[in-house]
Write an enzyme that holds these catalytic residues in place. Structure first.
Site, mmCIF file in Angstrom:
data_model
loop_
_atom_site.group_PDB
_atom_site.id
_atom_site.type_symbol
_atom_site.label_atom_id
_atom_site.label_comp_id
_atom_site.label_asym_id
_atom_site.label_seq_id
_atom_site.Cartn_x
_atom_site.Cartn_y
_atom_site.Cartn_z
ATOM 1 N N ALA A 11 3.023 -0.650 9.171
ATOM 2 C CA ALA A 11 2.176 0.326 9.860
ATOM 3 C C ALA A 11 1.914 1.525 8.958
ATOM 4 C CB ALA A 11 2.844 0.796 11.153
ATOM 5 N N TYR A 63 -1.639 8.695 15.313
ATOM 6 C CA TYR A 63 -0.462 7.906 14.945
ATOM 7 C C TYR A 63 0.357 7.575 16.185
ATOM 8 C CZ TYR A 63 4.334 7.050 13.446
ATOM 9 O OH TYR A 63 5.605 6.522 13.309
ATOM 10 N N SER A 118 0.834 -1.205 0.000
ATOM 11 C CA SER A 118 0.000 0.000 0.000
ATOM 12 C C SER A 118 0.867 1.253 0.000
ATOM 13 C CB SER A 118 -0.931 0.007 1.213
ATOM 14 O OG SER A 118 -0.203 -0.050 2.427
ATOM 15 N N ASN A 174 13.777 11.362 13.875
ATOM 16 C CA ASN A 174 13.506 11.635 12.458
ATOM 17 C C ASN A 174 14.460 10.858 11.560
ATOM 18 O OD1 ASN A 174 12.410 13.962 14.058
ATOM 19 N ND2 ASN A 174 11.624 14.513 12.049
#
Length: 327
Positions: A73, A140, A34, A169
């Protein structure tokens, strides 16, 4: 070891898969594509194009897996605010299906891709440690925190040994003769690749959200970590699991860089002017989010090898040009 990597066709999962193969492990990947890319899957790796909800079809007692690395996820914080049900379904229900399959198959090791988003805005001052109280500000982060709590309970009820790695990050790319791997999200939501798109002329402008924060140059500060350093941490975590125990580690460089500093380095690396448009602050943006990785350094023996922002952005730029050239 024989290992299953969920989400292994994605950005971080594919780079960790490469590191696992280089270390001599047998790897299989489960990904529904996806957001992942089929061409990220090495030819020698068995690939299962399945939803994380269907993981029990692969993770069977007969399969003989020694461990799972769970990256499968949804990861866009902004999207999670608009479509929270998608994050409950994929991140929580999908992870529950994984934990049920892990327990049924007797898999002894689990490494979970968690996130600094569980801390929300952090303590306001100082570095974020594993003792910083979780306070997610979006679905999230909440969904990842829920999975961490589920894993703690699963370890307490069995001999499962698990490690959650809370990234700050992730950035950069893995560059090799076998092919380059890097960020190619659609749509892109991360600062460095967005800035590179603008520098390349593939985006009309770069929006700088606020320049009046209480920081030295008025812009938000973040902790950037090279994706290959993340991969190294996963291999160390895999060897550090202990039966019946769930351990949590922050992963970051411990150095904060402001948005303006990132822009300046992107200009330096690319040689482009990089047009910037000042925009209002975004609701929910934390001012300073920087990790303490002292626990990971002390207990895992992990040390970032590419902590310099210039090196991180240079690798990301090399990948961007490579990916653009083959499209």
């Amino acid at each position: 070891m024989k290992l299953l990597v969920t989400g292994g066709a994605g950005y971080i999962g594919s780079i960790v898969t490469r590191a696992l193969l280089a270390a001599g492990h047998e790897v299989e990947i489960l990904d529904d594509l996806s957001t992942g890319h089929r061409d990220n899957v090495p030819a020698e790796v068995a690939f299962h194009e399945l939803s994380i909800h269907d993981v029990a079809r692969v993770l069977t007692p007969e399969a003989g897996f020694d461990g799972v690395l769970h990256f499968g996820a949804k990861i866009a914080a902004g999207e999670s605010v608009i479509k929270p049900e998608l994050y409950w379904d994929t991140n929580i229900r999908g992870s529950l299906a994984l934990l049920e399959a892990v327990r049924a198959a007797g898999v002894p090791k689990l490494v979970f891709s968690s996130t600094a988003a569980v801390y929300g805005d952090g303590p306001g001052e100082g570095l974020i440690t594993e003792q910083t109280p979780p306070a997610p500000t979006n679905p999230y982060g909440s969904s990842k925190l829920a999975v961490d709590l589920m894993i703690t309970a699963a370890c307490g009820a069995s001999d499962l040994g698990a490690v959650s790695l809370r990234y700050f990050n992730a950035a950069g790319a893995s560059l090799s003769d076998a092919g380059h791997l890097g960020e190619r999200h659609d749509p892109e939501t991360h600062l460095i690749p967005i800035a590179l798109q603008a520098a390349a002329g593939d985006r009309d402008e770069f929006l700088l959200f606020g320049d009046d924060y209480d920081t030295p140059d008025g812009t938000c500060i973040r902790d950037y970590i090279h994706v290959e350093d993340l991969a190294t941490a996963h291999l160390l975590a895999l060897g550090h699991t202990a039966p019946g125990r769930h351990q949590i580690f922050n992963l970051g460089n411990g150095n904060g860089y402001s948005n303006k500093q990132v822009i300046d380095v992107v200009r330096e690396v690319t040689g482009a002017k990089l047009p910037v448009t000042l925009a209002p602050r975004r609701e929910g943006d934390a001012v300073v989010v920087v990790a303490s990785s002292e626990k990971a350094r002390r207990e895992l023996g992990w040390t970032p090898a590419k902590a310099d922002l210039h090196a991180i952005i240079a690798d990301a730029w090399t990948f961007y040009q490579y990916d653009k050239g083959r499209s």
